[in-house]
Design a protein around this motif. Sequence first.
Motif, PDB file in Angstrom:
ATOM      1  N   THR A   2     -34.171   6.298 -17.911  1.00  0.00           N
ATOM      2  CA  THR A   2     -33.710   6.666 -19.247  1.00  0.00           C
ATOM      3  C   THR A   2     -33.460   5.410 -20.078  1.00  0.00           C
ATOM      4  OG1 THR A   2     -32.164   8.117 -20.416  1.00  0.00           O
ATOM      5  CG2 THR A   2     -31.282   6.876 -18.545  1.00  0.00           C
ATOM      6  N   ASN A   3     -34.158   4.326 -19.726  1.00  0.00           N
ATOM      7  CA  ASN A   3     -34.017   3.058 -20.429  1.00  0.00           C
ATOM      8  C   ASN A   3     -34.726   3.086 -21.783  1.00  0.00           C
ATOM      9  OD1 ASN A   3     -36.145   2.956 -18.158  1.00  0.00           O
ATOM     10  ND2 ASN A   3     -36.998   1.734 -19.793  1.00  0.00           N
ATOM     11  N   PRO A   4     -34.440   2.101 -22.649  1.00  0.00           N
ATOM     12  CA  PRO A   4     -35.132   2.055 -23.944  1.00  0.00           C
ATOM     13  C   PRO A   4     -36.649   2.048 -23.753  1.00  0.00           C
ATOM     14  CG  PRO A   4     -33.306   0.518 -23.926  1.00  0.00           C
ATOM     15  CD  PRO A   4     -33.464   1.025 -22.514  1.00  0.00           C
ATOM     16  N   GLY A   5     -37.321   2.836 -24.544  1.00  0.00           N
ATOM     17  CA  GLY A   5     -38.774   2.936 -24.468  1.00  0.00           C
ATOM     18  C   GLY A   5     -39.256   4.063 -23.574  1.00  0.00           C
ATOM     19  N   SER A   6     -38.365   4.658 -22.801  1.00  0.00           N
ATOM     20  CA  SER A   6     -38.764   5.700 -21.845  1.00  0.00           C
ATOM     21  C   SER A   6     -38.852   7.086 -22.471  1.00  0.00           C
ATOM     22  CB  SER A   6     -37.767   5.755 -20.688  1.00  0.00           C
ATOM     23  OG  SER A   6     -36.520   6.260 -21.139  1.00  0.00           O
ATOM     24  N   GLY A   7     -38.145   7.303 -23.568  1.00  0.00           N
ATOM     25  CA  GLY A   7     -38.080   8.644 -24.150  1.00  0.00           C
ATOM     26  C   GLY A   7     -37.056   9.529 -23.475  1.00  0.00           C
ATOM     27  N   GLU A  57     -31.961   7.552 -24.432  1.00  0.00           N
ATOM     28  CA  GLU A  57     -32.324   6.258 -23.877  1.00  0.00           C
ATOM     29  C   GLU A  57     -31.048   5.418 -23.823  1.00  0.00           C
ATOM     30  OE1 GLU A  57     -35.417   4.670 -26.328  1.00  0.00           O
ATOM     31  OE2 GLU A  57     -36.882   6.147 -25.635  1.00  0.00           O
ATOM     32  N   LEU A  58     -30.784   4.824 -22.673  1.00  0.00           N
ATOM     33  CA  LEU A  58     -29.586   3.998 -22.499  1.00  0.00           C
ATOM     34  C   LEU A  58     -29.973   2.541 -22.322  1.00  0.00           C
ATOM     35  CD1 LEU A  58     -27.530   6.151 -19.953  1.00  0.00           C
ATOM     36  CD2 LEU A  58     -27.283   6.066 -22.440  1.00  0.00           C
ATOM     37  N   ALA A  84     -26.522   8.487 -11.156  1.00  0.00           N
ATOM     38  CA  ALA A  84     -27.075   7.148 -10.903  1.00  0.00           C
ATOM     39  C   ALA A  84     -28.185   6.852 -11.902  1.00  0.00           C
ATOM     40  CB  ALA A  84     -27.604   7.060  -9.483  1.00  0.00           C
ATOM     41  N   TYR A  85     -27.932   5.902 -12.789  1.00  0.00           N
ATOM     42  CA  TYR A  85     -28.937   5.444 -13.758  1.00  0.00           C
ATOM     43  C   TYR A  85     -29.653   4.261 -13.113  1.00  0.00           C
ATOM     44  CZ  TYR A  85     -30.595   2.832 -17.914  1.00  0.00           C
ATOM     45  OH  TYR A  85     -31.327   2.117 -18.824  1.00  0.00           O
ATOM     46  N   THR A  86     -30.898   4.475 -12.772  1.00  0.00           N
ATOM     47  CA  THR A  86     -31.698   3.448 -12.105  1.00  0.00           C
ATOM     48  C   THR A  86     -32.470   2.643 -13.134  1.00  0.00           C
ATOM     49  OG1 THR A  86     -31.933   4.929 -10.215  1.00  0.00           O
ATOM     50  CG2 THR A  86     -33.450   3.071 -10.328  1.00  0.00           C
ATOM     51  N   ALA A  87     -32.301   1.342 -13.097  1.00  0.00           N
ATOM     52  CA  ALA A  87     -33.038   0.467 -14.009  1.00  0.00           C
ATOM     53  C   ALA A  87     -34.516   0.463 -13.630  1.00  0.00           C
ATOM     54  CB  ALA A  87     -32.473  -0.949 -13.935  1.00  0.00           C
ATOM     55  N   PRO A  88     -35.383   0.120 -14.574  1.00  0.00           N
ATOM     56  CA  PRO A  88     -36.806   0.063 -14.251  1.00  0.00           C
ATOM     57  C   PRO A  88     -37.089  -1.035 -13.221  1.00  0.00           C
ATOM     58  CG  PRO A  88     -36.410  -0.636 -16.521  1.00  0.00           C
ATOM     59  CD  PRO A  88     -35.107  -0.200 -15.960  1.00  0.00           C
ATOM     60  N   PRO A  89     -38.224  -0.943 -12.556  1.00  0.00           N
ATOM     61  CA  PRO A  89     -38.558  -1.955 -11.553  1.00  0.00           C
ATOM     62  C   PRO A  89     -38.741  -3.335 -12.192  1.00  0.00           C
ATOM     63  CG  PRO A  89     -40.435  -0.507 -11.951  1.00  0.00           C
ATOM     64  CD  PRO A  89     -39.275   0.055 -12.719  1.00  0.00           C
ATOM     65  N   TYR A 129     -40.625   0.358 -19.959  1.00  0.00           N
ATOM     66  CA  TYR A 129     -39.603  -0.325 -19.169  1.00  0.00           C
ATOM     67  C   TYR A 129     -38.780  -1.267 -20.048  1.00  0.00           C
ATOM     68  CZ  TYR A 129     -42.419   1.253 -15.192  1.00  0.00           C
ATOM     69  OH  TYR A 129     -43.103   2.009 -14.280  1.00  0.00           O
ATOM     70  N   ASP A 130     -38.804  -1.054 -21.361  1.00  0.00           N
ATOM     71  CA  ASP A 130     -38.107  -1.899 -22.332  1.00  0.00           C
ATOM     72  C   ASP A 130     -38.599  -3.340 -22.255  1.00  0.00           C
ATOM     73  OD1 ASP A 130     -36.364  -2.390 -24.448  1.00  0.00           O
ATOM     74  OD2 ASP A 130     -34.702  -2.926 -23.128  1.00  0.00           O
TER      75      ASP A 130
END
Length: 157
Positions: A2-7, A57-58, A84-89, A129-130
Amino acid sequence: MTNPGSGGVSIGVFIENVQSAPAATPTVTLAGVACVVSQATFSPGNNQLFLTARTPELAMGLAGRVGIVVSGVVAGKDLAFGWAYTAPPAMFLEADSFTIDGDARDWVSASHGTTVLIACVIRNLHAAYDRAFDSLSLDIPHAGTSAVSFSSLGNSA
């Protein structure tokens, strides 16, 4: 993710022991930011409520445990739990992808005026993935490179 750019992402919230259908569509927040609730289905036979919501988006700095709050199910009370908000790889250079003129080698001819094609894959470099970018540069010490271009390969460059 749910990161910026993910929608954002679609989530389902299943609540048991709900005594009656909510008077209005319940609200859902994630890390204090409103989600868009698209469905609220109450099952009176087994006292269950199912909500479908789209997260906002967080900022990636919030990755980790964040709170979800559901309001409007029980009058005057909020239901809160963690998510659990998982950051992009992480980005990385795929070492096996590095080639020079199509060969897997780690040297370039010292001849001046010789054009070479250097190829490699940087994984997870994508706006979803921002990680938006306008340009990339390749720094090869003492090589005097003049023209460098990059192509997008899905979630990589």
